[in-house]
Design a protein around this motif. Structure first.
Motif, short mmCIF file in Angstrom:
data_model
loop_
_atom_site.label_atom_id
_atom_site.label_comp_id
_atom_site.label_asym_id
_atom_site.label_seq_id
_atom_site.Cartn_x
_atom_site.Cartn_y
_atom_site.Cartn_z
N PRO A 3 -49.89 26.36 -87.26
CA PRO A 3 -50.98 25.43 -86.93
C PRO A 3 -52.37 26.07 -87.08
CG PRO A 3 -49.24 25.28 -85.29
CD PRO A 3 -48.88 26.42 -86.19
N ASN A 4 -52.51 27.34 -86.68
CA ASN A 4 -53.81 28.00 -86.81
C ASN A 4 -54.23 28.12 -88.26
OD1 ASN A 4 -53.78 28.26 -84.09
ND2 ASN A 4 -53.46 30.48 -84.07
N ARG A 6 -53.26 26.22 -90.68
CA ARG A 6 -53.59 24.90 -91.20
C ARG A 6 -54.99 24.47 -90.74
NH1 ARG A 6 -50.35 20.86 -93.25
NH2 ARG A 6 -48.46 21.45 -92.16
N GLY A 7 -55.32 24.83 -89.52
CA GLY A 7 -56.65 24.52 -88.99
C GLY A 7 -57.72 25.19 -89.84
N THR A 10 -57.89 23.65 -93.31
CA THR A 10 -58.54 22.34 -93.29
C THR A 10 -60.06 22.48 -93.24
OG1 THR A 10 -56.65 21.47 -92.08
CG2 THR A 10 -58.63 20.11 -92.10
N LEU A 11 -60.52 23.40 -92.42
CA LEU A 11 -61.97 23.60 -92.31
C LEU A 11 -62.53 24.10 -93.64
CD1 LEU A 11 -64.59 23.62 -90.76
CD2 LEU A 11 -63.95 25.80 -89.72
N LYS A 14 -62.61 21.19 -95.97
CA LYS A 14 -63.69 20.27 -95.61
C LYS A 14 -65.03 20.82 -96.09
CE LYS A 14 -66.82 19.65 -92.53
NZ LYS A 14 -67.51 20.18 -91.38
N LEU A 94 -65.52 19.82 -84.41
CA LEU A 94 -65.05 21.17 -84.71
C LEU A 94 -65.00 22.01 -83.44
CD1 LEU A 94 -64.31 22.50 -87.29
CD2 LEU A 94 -66.66 23.18 -87.63
N ALA A 97 -61.98 21.37 -81.38
CA ALA A 97 -60.71 21.68 -82.03
C ALA A 97 -60.24 23.08 -81.64
CB ALA A 97 -60.88 21.57 -83.54
N PRO A 98 -58.94 23.31 -81.73
CA PRO A 98 -58.41 24.62 -81.34
C PRO A 98 -58.63 25.69 -82.42
CG PRO A 98 -56.61 23.19 -82.01
CD PRO A 98 -57.86 22.38 -82.10
N LEU A 99 -59.88 25.84 -82.85
CA LEU A 99 -60.19 26.85 -83.86
C LEU A 99 -60.98 27.97 -83.21
CD1 LEU A 99 -61.39 24.40 -86.63
CD2 LEU A 99 -59.32 25.76 -86.72
N GLY A 100 -60.63 29.20 -83.53
CA GLY A 100 -61.30 30.35 -82.94
C GLY A 100 -62.44 30.84 -83.82
N PRO A 101 -63.20 31.82 -83.33
CA PRO A 101 -64.35 32.36 -84.06
C PRO A 101 -63.98 32.84 -85.46
CG PRO A 101 -64.18 33.36 -81.88
CD PRO A 101 -63.01 32.44 -82.03
N GLU A 103 -61.58 31.81 -87.49
CA GLU A 103 -61.35 30.71 -88.42
C GLU A 103 -62.67 30.10 -88.87
OE1 GLU A 103 -57.34 29.74 -86.13
OE2 GLU A 103 -59.15 30.71 -85.50
#
Ligand SMILES: Nc1ncnc2c1ncn2[C@@H]1O[C@H](COP(=O)(O)OP(=O)(O)OP(=O)(O)O)[C@@H](O)[C@H]1O
Ligand SMILES: [Mg+2]
Lengths: 255, 307
Positions: A3-4, A6-7, A10-11, A14, A94, A97-101, A103
């Motif tokens: 999942p990470n 893919r996140g 995706t970013l 985008k 954003l 969303a569960p995205l970290g620094p 990502e």
């Protein structure tokens, strides 16, 4: 794909879609501007002495113009994307969303890298039939390109984080990025400068980016390639450290 | 069983302003919970802290046992939040926007059928290929709702989802939220339409000036109000007995609304006084207190009455 991952992917996608949707602005326009510079300066400086033995002024000019365009576009890509999202308010999508620094960092930087790669390739493809460009050191070329585009993308991210409105980014661009990229030896060898400016140039990281890139093509440069690589890598490291610190602490992003 | 949301000692200061003064409560799994309060009470601030958009000055929050800071990835995957502001990304069309949002949460093509289902249920199917910038306000609001749900979160928080929305769409959203709830989703709703909260929410917290003023089931909240209302339309020229004058709470289109304390003023005593003075009455209505009355009592301010 986790999942990470893919996140992150995706970013990145985008961010690429964002500049892709307006290619005329993000790729065609800067390529044309750079080509106009080339046309005008090559014409005006025709017949001048070679700067390096065996390298005509036009040949000398091309790598510098490519780097200048890369510098400006890498910065523009991340900074404008972030400030737009901020001003429009959609950055929350954003931020929630569960995205970290990491990502955030890599997605934004890689997207800028993709854009500058397209811009640089387009420029080279257009000038190649008219200008002879040997490739002396492909590895140096790639390293300098990635570090330059990367550093400026990171700087753009920092500017986007600090800025609260479009004006702030414009100020950053007009008072820092543009002057520094012009005064970095794109159009001349720094050896031709008066002593003060000659010295001052050596504190401009953009000078090393351009000089190093030129070395990649011709195998000659104003300073040694190692020197340029060290400056460029150092600049990248410092920018990255500042940017990651901002992303990790939520500097200016979390009220 | 861990609660859906645990909010412990959450404070937020903006300079001198204390937007939240140590808020503490839990929302249980499967609840339909209302967070009510006047403008500036601190509802959105609390929600934004839960969402990770705002840093709390103190305290912490966990979603199904996962801390929103130290375990933010898990906590955020369990949460779907509809922000109050009508924000959108003008670069994308509706479907792309939803797929991108799903991607951020690590969801791929497996959720596309769910996205299509939401587009249909929220009446956005015709607009699915339309650019976000070309949508009306109500449509953008629906996209925001769909966006919060793309990853099928078990806990959903909606910050004024029905603000500025027409009657029909409000119905659609109610049905949609009830449906989510009936499938086991924990739903947290903020609204200024108190009728809506009374209708939908099982439990309600009333927050004012950064403090929780009440937190009870909707039934308890309504029952704790020891008043009833009696509306009298007097005949032309008739005058209310002096003893009843202080009880008049409102004058609505010529009818007088008396606020009767259940322990003190019985209906029969009121009618006895009216008979004594021979006051002619045209019409009589009684009304139980609603959330509006309790809200006014607790916060000293009026909510909005749903159209
Ligand atoms: N970024 C900020 N900087 C300074 N003060 C803020 C900020 N955000 C909110 N506030 C203040 O915090 C208080 C609570 O605001 P909040 O948005 O949480 O209210 P609310 O309950 O959501 O109100 P509404 O019903 O109007 O949406 C208000 O006094 C507001 O002015
Ligand atoms: Mg609010």
């Amino acid at each position: 794909m986790t999942p990470n991952q893919r996140g992150f992917y995706t970013l990145l996608k985008k961010e690429v879609m964002r500049f892709w949707a307006v290619l005329g602005q993000t790729v065609t326009a800067p390529v044309i501007t750079a080509l106009l510079y080339l046309l005008v300066f090559a014409q005006a400086m025709k017949g001048r002495a070679e700067i390096y033995p065996g390298v005509s002024y036009t040949e000398f000019l091309v790598p510098g113009l490519v780097m200048m365009t890369v510098i400006q576009n890498a910065f523009a890509n991340t900074s404008s994307s972030l400030i737009q999202s901020k001003v429009m308010g959609n950055l929350v999508f954003l931020q929630m969303a569960p995205l970290g620094p990491w990502e955030w960092f890599f997605a934004y930087i890689l997207a800028a890298l993709v854009r500058t790669l397209i811009v640089a390739s387009a420029m080279l493809v257009v000038v190649l039939p008219f200008v002879h460009l040997p490739i002396h050191q492909p590895l140096a070329l790639i390293a300098i390109f990635v570090l330059t585009s990367g550093s400026l993308a990171v700087l753009g991210l920092i500017a986007g984080i600090v800025a609260q409105k479009f004006d702030h980014i414009a100020a950053f661009t007009n008072f820092l990025i543009t002057p520094m990229s012009f005064l970095s030896g794109v159009f001349y060898s720094v050896h031709a400068l008066p002593p003060f400016w000659y010295k001052a140039s050596h504190f401009n990281p953009f000078f090393y980016m351009i000089d190093g890139f030129r070395f990649g093509f011709f195998g000659v440069s104003d300073v040694s390639i190692w020197h340029s690589l060290m400056w460029t890598a150092g600049f990248f490291a410092v920018m990255t450290a500042i940017c990651l610190w901002m992303l990790i602490t939520g500097y200016k992003m979390k009220k | 069983m861990t609660a859906a949301l645990t909010i412990s000692g959450v404070r937020k200061t903006y300079g001198k302003l204390e937007a939240l003064k140590g808020v503490e409560f839990q929302i249980q799994r499967g609840e339909f919970f209302g967070l009510l309060g006047p403008n500036g009470a601190g509802k959105s601030t609390l929600i934004n802290i839960i969402a990770g958009l705002v840093q709390a000055s103190a305290g912490n929050i966990s979603v199904l046992g996962h801390d929103t800071v130290s375990d933010f990835r898990t906590a955020r995957r369990l949460l779907g939040i509809v922000p109050q502001e009508l924000v959108f990304d003008p670069f994308f069309n509706v479907t792309d926007m939803l797929r991108i949002q799903a991607g951020y949460y690590g969801c791929g093509e497996e959720v596309w059928p769910w996205i299509d289902e939401m587009l249909q249920r929220l009446d956005l199917w015709e607009k699915r290929k339309v650019s976000m910038r070309a949508l009306s306000g109500g449509m953008k609001r629906r996209v925001l709702i769909a966006q919060a749900l793309v990853h099928k979160p078990p806990v959903v928080i909606l910050d004024e989802p029905t603000a500025g929305v027409d009657v029909e769409l409000r119905r659609t959203l109610w049905t949609f939220m009830r449906d989510l709830h009936s499938k086991g989703t924990t739903v947290v709703l903020t609204t200024h339409y108190l009728e809506e909260a009374q209708e939908m929410c099982e439990r309600i917290a009333i927050i004012d000036k950064g403090e929780i003023k009440a937190l009870e089931t909707t039934q308890q909240l309504l029952a704790r109000h020891p008043f009833r209302f009696l509306r009298l339309k007097l005949a032309e020229g008739a005058v209310l007995p002096v003893e009843l004058q202080p009880l008049v709470a409102a004058n609505i289109n010529g009818s007088l609304e008396l606020k009767l304390e259940t322990s003190k003023n019985s209906f029969s005593s009121v009618f006895a006084l009216l008979r004594r003075d021979g006051v002619a009455i045209e019409d009589v209505q009684t009304r139980d207190p609603d959330l509006e009355d309790i809200f006014v009592e607790l916060t000293g301010r009026k909510g909005e009455v749903a159209a």
